[in-house]
Design an enzyme around this catalytic site. Structure first.
Site, PDB file in Angstrom:
ATOM      1  N   SER A  55      -8.161  -3.323   5.084  1.00 50.95           N
ATOM      2  CA  SER A  55      -8.742  -4.649   4.898  1.00 50.95           C
ATOM      3  C   SER A  55      -7.908  -5.699   5.611  1.00 50.95           C
ATOM      4  O   SER A  55      -8.346  -6.837   5.775  1.00 50.95           O
ATOM      5  CB  SER A  55      -8.862  -4.992   3.405  1.00 50.95           C
ATOM      6  OG  SER A  55      -7.631  -4.776   2.741  1.00 50.95           O
ATOM      7  N   ASP A  93      -3.248   2.879   4.138  1.00 52.71           N
ATOM      8  CA  ASP A  93      -4.595   3.304   4.537  1.00 52.71           C
ATOM      9  C   ASP A  93      -4.550   3.976   5.902  1.00 52.71           C
ATOM     10  O   ASP A  93      -3.876   3.492   6.815  1.00 52.71           O
ATOM     11  CB  ASP A  93      -5.486   2.058   4.662  1.00 52.71           C
ATOM     12  CG  ASP A  93      -6.758   2.161   3.848  1.00 52.71           C
ATOM     13  OD1 ASP A  93      -7.083   3.268   3.387  1.00 52.71           O
ATOM     14  OD2 ASP A  93      -7.412   1.122   3.677  1.00 52.71           O
ATOM     15  N   LYS A 123      -4.182   6.887   2.139  1.00 56.33           N
ATOM     16  CA  LYS A 123      -5.562   6.848   1.619  1.00 56.33           C
ATOM     17  C   LYS A 123      -6.515   7.096   2.771  1.00 56.33           C
ATOM     18  O   LYS A 123      -6.272   6.608   3.882  1.00 56.33           O
ATOM     19  CB  LYS A 123      -5.870   5.491   0.977  1.00 56.33           C
ATOM     20  CG  LYS A 123      -7.343   5.355   0.554  1.00 56.33           C
ATOM     21  CD  LYS A 123      -7.592   4.158  -0.338  1.00 56.33           C
ATOM     22  CE  LYS A 123      -7.830   2.871   0.390  1.00 56.33           C
ATOM     23  NZ  LYS A 123      -8.998   2.878   1.312  1.00 56.33           N
ATOM     24  N   GLU A 125     -10.956   7.488   3.613  1.00 56.27           N
ATOM     25  CA  GLU A 125     -12.313   7.277   3.098  1.00 56.27           C
ATOM     26  C   GLU A 125     -13.174   8.525   3.321  1.00 56.27           C
ATOM     27  O   GLU A 125     -13.062   9.168   4.370  1.00 56.27           O
ATOM     28  CB  GLU A 125     -12.963   6.084   3.817  1.00 56.27           C
ATOM     29  CG  GLU A 125     -12.240   4.772   3.585  1.00 56.27           C
ATOM     30  CD  GLU A 125     -12.919   3.593   4.273  1.00 56.27           C
ATOM     31  OE1 GLU A 125     -13.996   3.761   4.895  1.00 56.27           O
ATOM     32  OE2 GLU A 125     -12.366   2.487   4.179  1.00 56.27           O
ATOM     33  N   GLU A 192     -15.510   2.178  -4.774  1.00 55.91           N
ATOM     34  CA  GLU A 192     -15.801   0.813  -4.329  1.00 55.91           C
ATOM     35  C   GLU A 192     -17.289   0.508  -4.406  1.00 55.91           C
ATOM     36  O   GLU A 192     -18.132   1.261  -3.886  1.00 55.91           O
ATOM     37  CB  GLU A 192     -15.290   0.613  -2.886  1.00 55.91           C
ATOM     38  CG  GLU A 192     -15.563  -0.794  -2.365  1.00 55.91           C
ATOM     39  CD  GLU A 192     -14.770  -1.168  -1.130  1.00 55.91           C
ATOM     40  OE1 GLU A 192     -13.898  -0.396  -0.698  1.00 55.91           O
ATOM     41  OE2 GLU A 192     -15.030  -2.263  -0.587  1.00 55.91           O
TER      42      GLU A 192
END
Ligand code: KIV
Length: 275
Positions: A55, A93, A123, A125, A192
Site C-alpha cells: 500500500s 509485503d 506476506k 496475496e 480484506e
C-alpha cells in the site's frame, strides 16, 4: 542493508504468538508503516505487529494501484521501519510479480527481503495458486502471511476494489482457499473487504488467526493502513476505515500558520536565533 541496521529478532511478539493469541481469543493488533519517523512512534506503542504493505505504492508514492511497487522499494521501506521499530514483529509485503514467475525467483526475492531488512515474515496475496510457493518458503524457514478476499494486486482481474465473496461461488472459493493456505503453512492471513459473516466463517474454520481489514468484527485481529487511520488523506473515506486522528487538517493548519508567521515576520523570534 547498512551495518547500523538492527537485524536482531524482535524481543516481543513472535510468530508463535499469533496462534497463542487466537487460542486465548485475544485480538491481534497490526498496523502498516513505511518510514522511520512513524516506526519510532509505533515502537513506543503497544501495537503487536507491523506490516510494510505494498500500500506504500498508494499512500507514499501516490500510484493509483500497488502494481508499480518494486522489490527494492519494499526492501528500502522495510529496512528503515525496522531501524525505527526494532522490537516489533515485522512483516514485509511481496510486491506484484515478485512471487509469480517461478519458485526459484520467489525464493531469491523473499530471501533478499529477509536478509536485507530484518523482517521476520513476508506476506503474499492469493489462494490455491500459491500453495506450492508458500510451502517452499515455509520449508526455507521464511514465515508467510496469506492474503485473501480483495487482493489489490489483482485489481484488473476484479475490475476494481469492490467487496469480494458476496457471490456463492466466491464465498466457497475464499473458504476453500483459507483452508489451503492453512495447510500450506501460513501462520496468519489477511482477510480484506469481504462480508463480515464470511470473515467470521473463515476465522472459525481454521486454526491460524485471521487479520481483517474491511472484514468486520469476526476476525482474530485487525489491521489498518497507518495513513488511513491517522486521517492523512481527506479524500479517502471508505466505510471500513476509522479515522483516529485528522492529521491532514492538523498538518495543513500548522503549515498555514508557519507561512503566515513568515509573511508577518513573526517567525523566527529572538529565541530561535543564534548570537
Ligand atoms: O499493503 C497493505 O497495506 C496491505 C494491508 C491492507 C493488509 O496489504
Amino acid at each position: 542493508m547498512s551495518s547500523s541496521t538492527n537485524t536482531t529478532a524482535a524481543r516481543g511478539f513472535t510468530v508463535n504468538d499469533f496462534r497463542k493469541y487466537k487460542a486465548s481469543a485475544t485480538p491481534i493488533s497490526m498496523i502498516t508503516c513505511y518510514d522511520h519517523a512513524f516506526a519510532k512512534i509505533i515502537e513506543k506503542s503497544p501495537i503487536d505487529t507491523v506490516l510494510v504493505g505494498d500500500s506504500l505504492g498508494n499512500v507514499i508514492a501516490g500510484y493509483s494501484s500497488t502494481l508499480p511497487v518494486t522489490l527494492d522499494q519494499i526492501i528500502y521501506h522495510t529496512e528503515i521501519v525496522r531501524r525505527g521499530a526494532p522490537s516489533k514483529f515485522l512483516i514485509a509485503d511481496m510486491p506484484f510479480m515478485s512471487y509469480h514467475v517461478s519458485i526459484e525467483d520467489t525464493m531469491r526475492n523473499a530471501g533478499r527481503v529477509m536478509k536485507e531488512t530484518g523482517a521476520q515474515a513476508v506476506k503474499l496475496e492469493g489462494g490455491r495458486d500459491f500453495s506450492k510457493t508458500i510451502e517452499s518458503l515455509v520449508k526455507a524457514s521464511i514465515p508467510v502471511m496469506g492474503h485473501l478476499g480483495l487482493t489489490p494486486q489483482s485489481v484488473h482481474r476484479f475490475g476494481g476494489y469492490g467487496v469480494q465473496g458476496r457471490e456463492a461461488h466466491e464465498h466457497r472459493r475464499i473458504l476453500e482457499d483459507a483452508k489451503i493456505l492453512e495447510e500450506s503453512g501460513v501462520f496468519t492471513m489477511v482477510l480484506e473487504k469481504i462480508p463480515e459473516s464470511l470473515a467470521r466463517e473463515v476465522s472459525e474454520s481454521i486454526s491460524v488467526p485471521t487479520i481483517g481489514i474491511g472484514a468486520g468484527r469476526g476476525c482474530d485481529g485487525q489491521v489498518l493502513v497507518l495513513n488511513d487511520m491517522l486521517g492523512m488523506d481527506e479524500s479517502f473515506n471508505p466505510k471500513f476505515v476509522k479515522k483516529y486522528a485528522n492529521l491532514f487538517e492538523i498538518s495543513l493548519k500548522a503549515i498555514e500558520e508557519f507561512h503566515r508567521e513568515i509573511r508577518e515576520r513573526n517567525f523566527p523570534e529572538e529565541k530561535h536565533a543564534y548570537s
